[in-house]
Design an enzyme around this catalytic site. Structure first.
Site, PDB file in Angstrom:
ATOM      1  N   ALA A   1     -11.722   2.431   4.286  1.00 49.97           N
ATOM      2  CA  ALA A   1     -10.737   1.590   3.603  1.00 49.97           C
ATOM      3  C   ALA A   1      -9.875   2.405   2.636  1.00 49.97           C
ATOM      4  O   ALA A   1     -10.076   3.614   2.445  1.00 49.97           O
ATOM      5  CB  ALA A   1     -11.446   0.452   2.872  1.00 49.97           C
ATOM      6  N   HIS A   2      -8.936   1.720   2.001  1.00 57.20           N
ATOM      7  CA  HIS A   2      -7.967   2.409   1.148  1.00 57.20           C
ATOM      8  C   HIS A   2      -8.629   3.059  -0.073  1.00 57.20           C
ATOM      9  O   HIS A   2      -9.585   2.552  -0.638  1.00 57.20           O
ATOM     10  CB  HIS A   2      -6.827   1.477   0.725  1.00 57.20           C
ATOM     11  N   ASN A   3      -8.084   4.229  -0.410  1.00 61.64           N
ATOM     12  CA  ASN A   3      -8.483   4.995  -1.599  1.00 61.64           C
ATOM     13  C   ASN A   3      -9.899   5.565  -1.537  1.00 61.64           C
ATOM     14  O   ASN A   3     -10.418   6.048  -2.548  1.00 61.64           O
ATOM     15  CB  ASN A   3      -8.322   4.164  -2.879  1.00 61.64           C
TER      16      ASN A   3
ATOM     17  N   GLN B   1       0.865  -1.183   0.000  1.00 59.92           N
ATOM     18  CA  GLN B   1       0.000   0.000   0.000  1.00 59.92           C
ATOM     19  C   GLN B   1       0.901   1.233   0.000  1.00 59.92           C
ATOM     20  O   GLN B   1       1.361   1.686   1.051  1.00 59.92           O
ATOM     21  CB  GLN B   1      -0.920  -0.022   1.215  1.00 59.92           C
TER      22      GLN B   1
END
Length: 353
Positions: free
Chosen positions: A241-243, A200
């Site tokens: 969560a990511h993004n 990540q």
């Protein structure tokens, strides 16, 4: 021993631009609800369902609209928006300790980290290489500020907040205990049933005037940064969560879960327990009610629900049983429709003859 904060009613009125109806020299030493307030406390009426408590309230004064004040015999501060006035005045009575500027002797600060002289760094805090701490920032005990992370001026971190590396936080951001910003996103590629980790390599960027609740987590981006806009308010135990991208002035209640790469617009409100699947978009000015599961994009402003409303347990069991029977009921209905169509068709043929 705790000292008493005290203001005259006139001073409070000047702070919020209120009209005083009563004794402007009345001392006010705190805020309380209509039901609990005493003669030295200020209360407010913002929700009509609490109007029934107004006549019997022992409050020294009450924040009221002009319409409510006209029928009130007691002392009042008349404002256009009592709840907003209460919000402003609450800061005058806030007893949250203010840390003195300086770095606690037990804190560990990397040699190349930059800490403004007006900032406060608490006991056993860790500030890693290349981090930058702005003017007036307060970092509580046992916080960790990761490498190259930036905290803008006026920020406040409660004890035990963790910022991983490459997290950028704007001005006047408050983060409660247990929050983790910049943890690794949940990214894996599957190879013949075995999960292979995806690095990540993005970060997290948070705007100005953001509030982040206790034990809330915001994961770093897989490639580009996870983005939190200006004025966003996040309650406790939220998972981002990511993004994910969250637009300015959006608010979320506790236990919301947002899957990766979802985009949420500006001025949205997500009630408690809402869930979003990944890679969808929600437009501006959307309200999602509690426990709703959002499985597709929302393109029109408005209110949306999918949760089942509460009902007595016996009724709910009956409803659940009916839901299990829906497929069978649908098949039976289709059969009836076919029979009805056949009868109707036969009747029409007889009439034509």
């Amino acid at each position: 021993m705790m000292s008493t904060l005290s203001y005259t009613l006139g001073q409070l009125a000047a702070h919020v631009g209120a009209e005083v109806r009563g004794d402007a020299d009345l001392p006010i030493q705190g805020l309380a609800t209509l039901q609990e307030a005493g003669p030295a406390q200020l209360s407010f009426l913002a929700n009509p369902q609490y109007r029934k408590y107004l006549p019997e309230s022992r409050a020294g004064a009450v924040l009221l609209t002009a319409a409510d004040a006209d029928g009130f015999a007691g002392t009042a501060l008349v404002v256009a928006n009592p709840y907003l006035a209460y919000a402003s005045l609450s800061h005058l009575f806030d007893r949250k300790p203010k840390a003195a500027a300086g770095i606690h002797p037990t804190a560990i600060v990397a040699a190349d980290a930059e800490v403004d002289p007006s900032a406060s760094v608490g006991a056993y805090a860790v500030i890693e290489s290349g981090a930058r701490i702005g003017a007036g920032v307060s970092i509580g005990a046992h916080c960790v500020i990761g490498a190259r992370s930036v905290i803008g001026e006026g920020g406040w971190l409660a004890p035990r907040v963790t910022l991983y590396h490459d997290v950028t936080i704007g001005a006047r951001v408050s983060i409660q205990s247990g929050a983790v910003i910049g943890g690794e996103g949940f990214g894996f590629a599957n190879e013949k049933g075995v999960w292979q980790k995806i690095a990540q390599i993005g970060g997290v960027t948070i705007g100005d005037d953001v509030e982040i609740g206790a034990n809330t987590t915001i994961d770093r981006g897989a490639l580009s940064d996870t983005l939190i806009g200006n004025g966003v308010k996040l309650d406790n135990q939220i998972m981002i969560a990511h993004n994910v991208q969250i637009g300015d002035h959006t608010a979320m209640a506790a236990c919301v879960g947002i899957s990766g790469s979802a985009k949420i617009g500006r001025h949205c409100m997500l009630a408690g327990g809402v869930g979003l699947v990944g890679h969808i978009e929600i437009c501006d000015n959307v309200f999602v009610t509690g426990m709703t599961m959002v499985t597709r994009s929302i393109t029109e402003p408005g209110s949306y629900s999918s949760g089942t409303a509460m009902q007595p347990a016996a009724e709910w069991k009956k409803s659940a049983a009916r839901i299990r029977q829906l497929d069978d009921m649908a098949r039976r209905l289709q059969q009836l429709e076919k029979r009805l169509a056949a009868v109707t068709s036969s009747g029409d043929a007889s009439s034509d003859a």
